[in-house]
Enzyme design. Structure first.
Site, mmCIF file in Angstrom:
data_model
loop_
_atom_site.group_PDB
_atom_site.id
_atom_site.type_symbol
_atom_site.label_atom_id
_atom_site.label_comp_id
_atom_site.label_asym_id
_atom_site.label_seq_id
_atom_site.Cartn_x
_atom_site.Cartn_y
_atom_site.Cartn_z
ATOM 1 N N ILE A 13 33.334 43.222 38.869
ATOM 2 C CA ILE A 13 34.695 43.701 38.964
ATOM 3 C C ILE A 13 35.097 44.372 37.763
ATOM 4 O O ILE A 13 35.554 45.457 37.569
ATOM 5 C CB ILE A 13 35.804 42.082 38.962
ATOM 6 C CG1 ILE A 13 35.415 41.386 40.029
ATOM 7 C CG2 ILE A 13 37.154 42.697 38.244
ATOM 8 C CD1 ILE A 13 36.486 39.995 40.107
ATOM 9 N N ARG A 33 29.039 41.904 26.171
ATOM 10 C CA ARG A 33 28.049 41.040 24.870
ATOM 11 C C ARG A 33 26.743 42.457 25.321
ATOM 12 O O ARG A 33 26.207 42.820 24.060
ATOM 13 C CB ARG A 33 27.425 40.049 24.550
ATOM 14 C CG ARG A 33 28.885 38.758 24.986
ATOM 15 C CD ARG A 33 28.867 37.972 25.218
ATOM 16 N NE ARG A 33 28.254 37.666 26.565
ATOM 17 C CZ ARG A 33 28.235 36.636 27.016
ATOM 18 N NH1 ARG A 33 27.599 34.994 26.224
ATOM 19 N NH2 ARG A 33 28.063 36.871 28.704
ATOM 20 N N ASN A 74 38.807 41.146 31.104
ATOM 21 C CA ASN A 74 38.602 40.882 32.199
ATOM 22 C C ASN A 74 37.161 40.380 32.207
ATOM 23 O O ASN A 74 36.633 38.626 33.142
ATOM 24 C CB ASN A 74 38.146 42.530 33.256
ATOM 25 C CG ASN A 74 36.220 42.074 34.079
ATOM 26 O OD1 ASN A 74 36.892 41.551 35.531
ATOM 27 N ND2 ASN A 74 35.817 42.480 33.966
ATOM 28 N N TYR A 137 37.059 26.260 35.081
ATOM 29 C CA TYR A 137 37.114 27.282 35.272
ATOM 30 C C TYR A 137 39.084 27.225 35.140
ATOM 31 O O TYR A 137 39.894 28.982 34.810
ATOM 32 C CB TYR A 137 36.451 27.850 36.459
ATOM 33 C CG TYR A 137 36.884 29.233 36.560
ATOM 34 C CD1 TYR A 137 36.435 29.985 35.459
ATOM 35 C CD2 TYR A 137 37.306 29.299 37.941
ATOM 36 C CE1 TYR A 137 36.353 31.318 36.134
ATOM 37 C CE2 TYR A 137 37.050 31.153 37.926
ATOM 38 C CZ TYR A 137 36.748 31.998 37.302
ATOM 39 O OH TYR A 137 37.099 33.200 37.699
ATOM 40 N N LYS A 141 42.273 29.720 33.528
ATOM 41 C CA LYS A 141 42.771 30.691 33.868
ATOM 42 C C LYS A 141 44.480 29.625 34.267
ATOM 43 O O LYS A 141 45.027 31.412 34.593
ATOM 44 C CB LYS A 141 42.239 30.933 35.716
ATOM 45 C CG LYS A 141 39.980 31.263 35.518
ATOM 46 C CD LYS A 141 40.708 32.959 34.688
ATOM 47 C CE LYS A 141 39.513 33.388 34.852
ATOM 48 N NZ LYS A 141 39.062 35.163 34.653
HETATM 49 N N1 LIG Z 1 33.481 36.853 41.080
HETATM 50 C C1 LIG Z 1 34.344 36.285 41.706
HETATM 51 O O1 LIG Z 1 34.640 35.807 42.515
HETATM 52 C C2 LIG Z 1 35.771 36.506 41.182
HETATM 53 C C3 LIG Z 1 36.856 35.501 41.525
HETATM 54 C C4 LIG Z 1 38.201 35.627 40.268
HETATM 55 C C5 LIG Z 1 38.272 36.337 39.390
HETATM 56 N N2 LIG Z 1 36.941 35.785 38.677
HETATM 57 C C6 LIG Z 1 36.806 36.996 37.036
HETATM 58 O O2 LIG Z 1 37.097 37.634 37.106
HETATM 59 C C7 LIG Z 1 36.342 38.538 35.488
HETATM 60 C C8 LIG Z 1 34.848 39.072 36.241
HETATM 61 O O3 LIG Z 1 33.860 38.085 37.065
HETATM 62 P P1 LIG Z 1 32.679 39.184 37.627
HETATM 63 O O4 LIG Z 1 33.376 38.413 39.124
HETATM 64 O O5 LIG Z 1 32.949 40.264 37.086
HETATM 65 O O6 LIG Z 1 31.919 38.272 36.788
HETATM 66 P P2 LIG Z 1 30.178 38.516 36.798
HETATM 67 O O7 LIG Z 1 29.890 39.980 36.652
HETATM 68 O O8 LIG Z 1 29.471 37.298 35.594
HETATM 69 O O9 LIG Z 1 30.870 39.316 34.748
HETATM 70 C C9 LIG Z 1 31.348 39.066 33.852
HETATM 71 C C10 LIG Z 1 31.775 39.779 32.473
HETATM 72 O O10 LIG Z 1 32.348 39.751 31.789
HETATM 73 C C11 LIG Z 1 31.533 39.708 30.278
HETATM 74 N N3 LIG Z 1 31.400 38.677 28.933
HETATM 75 C C12 LIG Z 1 31.407 37.300 29.650
HETATM 76 N N4 LIG Z 1 31.437 36.585 28.409
HETATM 77 C C13 LIG Z 1 31.625 37.780 27.762
HETATM 78 C C14 LIG Z 1 31.869 37.281 25.803
HETATM 79 N N5 LIG Z 1 32.152 36.223 25.632
HETATM 80 N N6 LIG Z 1 32.259 38.460 25.528
HETATM 81 C C15 LIG Z 1 32.606 40.027 26.354
HETATM 82 N N7 LIG Z 1 32.132 40.021 27.194
HETATM 83 C C16 LIG Z 1 31.827 38.725 28.069
HETATM 84 C C17 LIG Z 1 29.718 39.646 30.650
HETATM 85 O O11 LIG Z 1 29.005 41.043 30.220
HETATM 86 P P3 LIG Z 1 28.405 39.725 28.403
HETATM 87 O O12 LIG Z 1 27.731 38.804 29.830
HETATM 88 O O13 LIG Z 1 27.085 41.348 29.011
HETATM 89 O O14 LIG Z 1 28.552 39.521 28.027
HETATM 90 C C18 LIG Z 1 29.930 40.319 32.283
HETATM 91 O O15 LIG Z 1 29.793 42.176 32.612
HETATM 92 C C19 LIG Z 1 35.764 36.965 35.100
HETATM 93 O O16 LIG Z 1 37.295 36.457 34.291
HETATM 94 C C20 LIG Z 1 36.105 36.075 36.159
HETATM 95 O O17 LIG Z 1 36.577 35.040 35.805
HETATM 96 C C21 LIG Z 1 35.654 36.284 39.532
#
Ligand SMILES: NC(=O)c1ccc[n+]([C@@H]2O[C@H](COP(=O)([O-])OP(=O)(O)OC[C@H]3O[C@@H](n4cnc5c(N)ncnc54)[C@H](OP(=O)(O)O)[C@@H]3O)[C@@H](O)[C@H]2O)c1
Length: 239
Positions: A13, A33, A74, A137, A141
């Site tokens: 996202i 990170r 995010n 989780y 949220k």
């Molecule tokens: N995918 C879904 O179905 C979904 C649905 C609703 C909400 N969301 C929310 O949308 C957001 C993005 O999720 P996504 O689906 O895109 O997941 P993702 O692909 O796993 O991305 C998560 C990102 O957060 C970064 N991150 C994790 N821990 C971190 C930390 N301690 N410090 C800095 N960056 C950190 C990761 O980068 P590094 O590992 O390099 O740090 C990664 O780029 C999240 O908040 C998630 O809860 C996702």
């Protein structure tokens, strides 16, 4: 040119949102990170890549030496597990990244944000309801949404808005992990597991990162000046 910060901009996202703002002509900074995924998101688009852990108070504060106009909190993480199998360490890590990370990001942003700024948290449908095997989780949220709703009151008179986007399952590595978890837990093949994961969404498919980015662009637009403290469900009618 607006200055836009997207945390967790190296994948999923965050990558979609960062690229959408860059395409709109904004000066985009992305954090996460790991440096390599940030470079992959940029891929010649002129973004500033600043590896930062959102749980590191000093590092987050340092990001805001120059003010940002739009800040998208995010970065997030989550693992599906029944509550009885959630360790205290995992609980704390989920709260630290999802909730405290958003707090640190918004606090630092607000210390020098000008009139008309925008704070956007990527929460989840799990900020609006509960679900099985996802208590830590979901609790984190729900906390994000409480933070957003309260900050909205504090900043309103400065023409700043603070809102949350609440997506259902989005096609990212996080959703892929959820599908893998269902496959392992229920002995299903990938197609059946995916069907189960999206079954709560009446549209019946994964949401795209571009669809989340479109919502973020709207909340950052001048036309959204009166949208404040809102939880924008992006779930095909799930909630
Ligand atoms: N995918 C879904 O179905 C979904 C649905 C609703 C909400 N969301 C929310 O949308 C957001 C993005 O999720 P996504 O689906 O895109 O997941 P993702 O692909 O796993 O991305 C998560 C990102 O957060 C970064 N991150 C994790 N821990 C971190 C930390 N301690 N410090 C800095 N960056 C950190 C990761 O980068 P590094 O590992 O390099 O740090 C990664 O780029 C999240 O908040 C998630 O809860 C996702």
């Amino acid at each position: 040119m607006r200055r836009v910060l997207v945390t967790g901009g190296g994948s999923g996202i965050g990558r979609g949102i960062a690229r959408a703002f860059a395409e709109a002509g904004d000066a985009v900074t992305i954090t996460g990170r790991r440096p390599e995924p940030l470079q992959e998101t940029d891929a010649g688009r002129g973004m500033t890549c600043t590896p930062t852990d959102v749980t590191d108070e000093a590092a987050v504060d340092a990001l805001f030496a120059e003010p940002f106009d739009v800040v998208v909190a995010n970065a997030g993480m989550g693992r599906a597990a029944p509550l009885t199998e959630v360790t205290l360490e995992e609980w704390n890590q989920t709260m630290n990244v999802n909730l405290t990370g958003t707090f640190l990001t918004f606090r630092a942003a607000l210390r020098n944000m000008g009139q008309g700024g925008r704070l956007i948290a990527i929460a989840s449908t799990q900020a609006l309801k509960g679900g099985g095997r996802i208590a830590a989780y979901s609790a984190s949220k729900h906390g994000v949404l409480g933070l957003v709703r309260s900050v909205a009151h504090e900043v309103a008179r400065k023409q700043i808005t603070c809102n949350a986007i609440c997506p259902g399952f989005v096609d990212t590595p996080m959703a892929e992990a959820a599908v893998q978890s269902v496959m392992a837990g229920r002995g299903l093949d990938e197609a059946a597991a995916l069907k189960m994961v999206v079954s709560n969404n009446p549209v019946g498919r994964l949401i795209t990162p571009d669809e989340v980015a479109a919502a973020a662009l709207f909340l950052a637009s001048p036309g959204a000046a009166m949208v404040n403290g809102h939880a924008l469900s992006l779930s095909g009618g799930e909630i």
